[in-house]
Scaffold this motif. Structure first.
Motif, mmCIF file in Angstrom:
data_model
loop_
_atom_site.group_PDB
_atom_site.id
_atom_site.type_symbol
_atom_site.label_atom_id
_atom_site.label_comp_id
_atom_site.label_asym_id
_atom_site.label_seq_id
_atom_site.Cartn_x
_atom_site.Cartn_y
_atom_site.Cartn_z
ATOM 1 N N PRO A 135 -38.138 -94.971 39.609
ATOM 2 C CA PRO A 135 -36.809 -95.160 39.010
ATOM 3 C C PRO A 135 -36.222 -96.534 39.295
ATOM 4 C CG PRO A 135 -36.695 -93.747 40.949
ATOM 5 C CD PRO A 135 -38.147 -93.950 40.649
ATOM 6 N N TRP A 136 -36.815 -97.280 40.197
ATOM 7 C CA TRP A 136 -36.328 -98.627 40.512
ATOM 8 C C TRP A 136 -37.168 -99.721 39.855
ATOM 9 C CZ3 TRP A 136 -34.935 -98.984 46.484
ATOM 10 C CH2 TRP A 136 -33.857 -98.121 46.749
ATOM 11 N N VAL A 137 -38.075 -99.376 38.975
ATOM 12 C CA VAL A 137 -38.908 -100.433 38.390
ATOM 13 C C VAL A 137 -38.014 -101.450 37.677
ATOM 14 C CG1 VAL A 137 -39.303 -99.214 36.185
ATOM 15 C CG2 VAL A 137 -40.943 -100.936 36.998
ATOM 16 N N ILE A 138 -38.284 -102.709 37.910
ATOM 17 C CA ILE A 138 -37.508 -103.775 37.278
ATOM 18 C C ILE A 138 -38.396 -104.486 36.266
ATOM 19 C CG2 ILE A 138 -36.111 -105.832 37.599
ATOM 20 C CD1 ILE A 138 -35.002 -103.323 38.968
ATOM 21 N N VAL A 139 -37.995 -104.392 35.023
ATOM 22 C CA VAL A 139 -38.714 -105.037 33.926
ATOM 23 C C VAL A 139 -37.787 -106.076 33.317
ATOM 24 C CG1 VAL A 139 -39.774 -104.669 31.673
ATOM 25 C CG2 VAL A 139 -40.030 -102.946 33.469
ATOM 26 N N ASN A 140 -38.242 -107.301 33.293
ATOM 27 C CA ASN A 140 -37.470 -108.349 32.629
ATOM 28 C C ASN A 140 -38.448 -109.435 32.155
ATOM 29 O OD1 ASN A 140 -38.004 -110.063 34.866
ATOM 30 N ND2 ASN A 140 -36.111 -109.418 35.902
ATOM 31 N N LYS A 141 -37.917 -110.595 31.793
ATOM 32 C CA LYS A 141 -38.778 -111.628 31.206
ATOM 33 C C LYS A 141 -39.711 -112.275 32.228
ATOM 34 C CE LYS A 141 -35.834 -112.468 27.242
ATOM 35 N NZ LYS A 141 -34.918 -113.370 26.503
ATOM 36 N N HIS A 142 -39.496 -111.996 33.481
ATOM 37 C CA HIS A 142 -40.418 -112.452 34.525
ATOM 38 C C HIS A 142 -41.293 -111.327 35.054
ATOM 39 C CE1 HIS A 142 -37.908 -116.232 35.867
ATOM 40 N NE2 HIS A 142 -38.167 -116.204 34.564
ATOM 41 N N LYS A 154 -27.778 -115.130 31.844
ATOM 42 C CA LYS A 154 -28.555 -116.112 32.606
ATOM 43 C C LYS A 154 -29.395 -115.430 33.684
ATOM 44 C CE LYS A 154 -24.801 -118.243 33.509
ATOM 45 N NZ LYS A 154 -23.804 -119.174 34.099
ATOM 46 N N ILE A 155 -29.019 -114.227 34.020
ATOM 47 C CA ILE A 155 -29.761 -113.459 35.027
ATOM 48 C C ILE A 155 -30.697 -112.451 34.356
ATOM 49 C CG2 ILE A 155 -29.544 -111.833 36.944
ATOM 50 C CD1 ILE A 155 -26.818 -113.150 37.530
ATOM 51 N N THR A 156 -30.153 -111.720 33.380
ATOM 52 C CA THR A 156 -30.949 -110.649 32.776
ATOM 53 C C THR A 156 -31.864 -111.133 31.669
ATOM 54 O OG1 THR A 156 -29.289 -110.161 31.065
ATOM 55 C CG2 THR A 156 -29.058 -109.014 33.186
ATOM 56 N N GLY A 157 -31.523 -112.270 31.045
ATOM 57 C CA GLY A 157 -32.312 -112.759 29.918
ATOM 58 C C GLY A 157 -31.834 -112.250 28.578
ATOM 59 N N TYR A 158 -30.796 -111.417 28.581
ATOM 60 C CA TYR A 158 -30.284 -110.863 27.330
ATOM 61 C C TYR A 158 -28.764 -110.915 27.306
ATOM 62 C CZ TYR A 158 -34.980 -109.063 26.723
ATOM 63 O OH TYR A 158 -36.337 -108.963 26.593
ATOM 64 N N PHE A 159 -28.242 -111.147 26.106
ATOM 65 C CA PHE A 159 -26.799 -111.118 25.963
ATOM 66 C C PHE A 159 -26.279 -109.688 26.114
ATOM 67 C CE2 PHE A 159 -27.711 -115.235 24.094
ATOM 68 C CZ PHE A 159 -26.668 -116.002 24.610
ATOM 69 N N TYR A 160 -24.984 -109.600 26.207
ATOM 70 C CA TYR A 160 -24.301 -108.330 26.444
ATOM 71 C C TYR A 160 -24.758 -107.250 25.466
ATOM 72 C CZ TYR A 160 -20.191 -105.271 27.264
ATOM 73 O OH TYR A 160 -19.354 -104.242 27.579
ATOM 74 N N GLU A 161 -25.169 -106.139 26.032
ATOM 75 C CA GLU A 161 -25.568 -104.988 25.222
ATOM 76 C C GLU A 161 -24.856 -103.742 25.761
ATOM 77 O OE1 GLU A 161 -29.914 -106.378 23.624
ATOM 78 O OE2 GLU A 161 -29.769 -104.568 24.843
ATOM 79 N N PRO A 162 -23.648 -103.510 25.266
ATOM 80 C CA PRO A 162 -22.885 -102.361 25.789
ATOM 81 C C PRO A 162 -23.501 -101.018 25.456
ATOM 82 C CG PRO A 162 -21.763 -103.370 23.915
ATOM 83 C CD PRO A 162 -22.908 -104.281 24.264
ATOM 84 N N TRP A 163 -24.557 -101.045 24.652
ATOM 85 C CA TRP A 163 -25.206 -99.788 24.250
ATOM 86 C C TRP A 163 -26.450 -99.463 25.078
ATOM 87 C CZ3 TRP A 163 -24.720 -104.175 21.160
ATOM 88 C CH2 TRP A 163 -25.849 -104.975 21.067
ATOM 89 N N HIS A 164 -26.954 -100.403 25.841
ATOM 90 C CA HIS A 164 -28.238 -100.192 26.521
ATOM 91 C C HIS A 164 -27.999 -99.715 27.958
ATOM 92 C CE1 HIS A 164 -32.591 -101.285 27.305
ATOM 93 N NE2 HIS A 164 -32.121 -101.222 28.544
ATOM 94 N N LEU A 165 -28.369 -98.478 28.214
ATOM 95 C CA LEU A 165 -28.192 -97.882 29.529
ATOM 96 C C LEU A 165 -29.547 -97.708 30.199
ATOM 97 C CD1 LEU A 165 -25.553 -95.109 28.741
ATOM 98 C CD2 LEU A 165 -25.174 -97.491 29.389
ATOM 99 N N ARG A 166 -29.534 -97.843 31.499
ATOM 100 C CA ARG A 166 -30.770 -97.736 32.265
ATOM 101 C C ARG A 166 -30.540 -96.794 33.428
ATOM 102 N NH1 ARG A 166 -35.183 -100.308 35.048
ATOM 103 N NH2 ARG A 166 -35.565 -98.692 36.635
ATOM 104 N N PHE A 167 -31.411 -95.800 33.562
ATOM 105 C CA PHE A 167 -31.319 -94.912 34.723
ATOM 106 C C PHE A 167 -31.891 -95.622 35.939
ATOM 107 C CE2 PHE A 167 -32.737 -91.707 37.688
ATOM 108 C CZ PHE A 167 -31.632 -90.873 37.747
ATOM 109 N N ILE A 168 -31.115 -95.626 37.012
ATOM 110 C CA ILE A 168 -31.567 -96.257 38.254
ATOM 111 C C ILE A 168 -31.330 -95.314 39.446
ATOM 112 C CG2 ILE A 168 -29.356 -97.376 38.778
ATOM 113 C CD1 ILE A 168 -32.842 -99.039 39.107
ATOM 114 N N GLY A 169 -30.710 -94.174 39.162
ATOM 115 C CA GLY A 169 -30.383 -93.205 40.212
ATOM 116 C C GLY A 169 -28.928 -93.347 40.631
ATOM 117 N N THR A 170 -28.360 -92.236 41.055
ATOM 118 C CA THR A 170 -26.926 -92.254 41.358
ATOM 119 C C THR A 170 -26.597 -93.098 42.586
ATOM 120 O OG1 THR A 170 -27.197 -90.165 42.552
ATOM 121 C CG2 THR A 170 -26.429 -90.036 40.269
#
Ligand SMILES: [Zn+2]
Length: 300
Positions: free
Chosen positions: A110-117, A257-273
């Motif tokens: 649940p903590w996998v981090i996927v981004n441009k790197h 500049k950190i995530t690689g993507y502009f604001y996406e108020p629709w994209h949710l990611r489960f990371i655990g409570t």
């Protein structure tokens, strides 16, 4: 990233201000513009996830703060460091409590981090436990699937929203490597690779392939996948409440500049409570900051 363009809806839209800004951002990256030049659009908040203000060098306060993790397979070091007093308020519950830490690289974590790197490994990963959640769907086929943990959390969240009169839809969930390849390829064919990279993740780099992420729509169907979506009830509710169910808005405003993507108020990611609530309480906007990972504004 996020657009499910299989119905061509995005392609039919006139260029929006956001689309223009994506192109402008792409050109800046192409021109080799440094992050310093982009830092005029400073994040609304200056995050210090390590709890050591002033310790983060560079033009973007908070970016990549905390303890860098050089090995993607290493046990993560949450954004608190040894320099931080071990108070409960300053440490993630996941670090302070006996609960397990999870891999940042295993796509079943649940903590996998996927981004441009950080591409998925293996690139063709398929979640072993895809299910269709019992929520209102605005999509079909594989896009209506999530991994079982995310599906269960989504069901709780959608029900809680509905209990408060907010209707949320699942607009796009799982996306296979093959689908992402086709989606990204269509962008490249129509707009070129540089611009495609601002609008669609390269195959093997999409959170949607993990089963841990999905896009929401508003019950009205309005403003889907547009900047205006942030003002729809579903988006406002999610921004205020998603953390209670283990979700974060993965690509916040002005943190591209950190995530690689502009604001996406629709994209949710489960990371655990534990993590989601801790990030909310501490005002940490991105998973990269929380886990002390480098910023990933563009592909390497
Ligand atoms: Zn998305």
């Amino acid at each position: 990233m996020c657009y499910d363009d299989t119905d061509g809806a995005f392609g039919r839209q006139s260029p929006s201000p956001d689309a223009l800004s994506r192109r402008a951002f792409s050109r800046l990256l192409l021109a080799g513009t440094s992050l310093a030049a982009l830092s005029a659009c400073a994040p609304a908040q200056s995050f210090t996830p390590s709890g050591t203000p002033g310790s983060t060098p560079g033009p973007t306060p908070g970016m990549g703060g905390g303890t860098p993790t050089s090995s993607p397979s290493a046990t993560p070091t949450p954004a608190t460091s040894s320099a931080v007093p071990p108070s409960a308020a300053a440490r993630p519950p996941s670090a302070a409590a006996p609960g397990p830490h999870h891999s940042l690289s295993d796509p079943t974590s649940p903590w996998v981090i996927v981004n441009k790197h950080r591409p998925l490994s293996p690139a063709t990963f398929v979640p072993p436990d895809l299910v269709r959640p019992a929520v209102r769907l605005a999509t079909s086929g594989e896009a209506a699937l999530l991994n079982s943990t995310t599906a269960a959390a989504a069901e709780k969240m959608f029900a809680a929203a509905a209990a408060e009169g907010v209707i949320m839809t699942l607009a796009s969930g799982y996306r296979s490597f093959a689908t992402q390849t086709a989606t990204y390829g269509s962008y490249v064919n129509s707009r070129g690779r540089a611009e495609a990279d601002t609008a669609s993740a390269r195959p093997g780099h999409s959170e949607h392939q993990t089963g841990w992420a999905f896009d929401i729509g508003d019950g009205s169907g309005a403003d889907a996948f547009t900047p205006q979506f942030k003002d729809r009830p579903a988006a406002m509710w999610a921004k205020a409440n998603a953390h209670r169910f283990g979700f974060v808005v993965r690509y916040p405003w002005m943190l591209h500049k950190i995530t690689g993507y502009f604001y996406e108020p629709w994209h949710l990611r489960f990371i655990g409570t534990e993590v989601a609530k801790d990030m909310s309480a501490r005002g940490i906007g991105t998973l990269e900051q929380y886990f002390g990972l480098e910023a990933a504004p563009a592909y390497l």
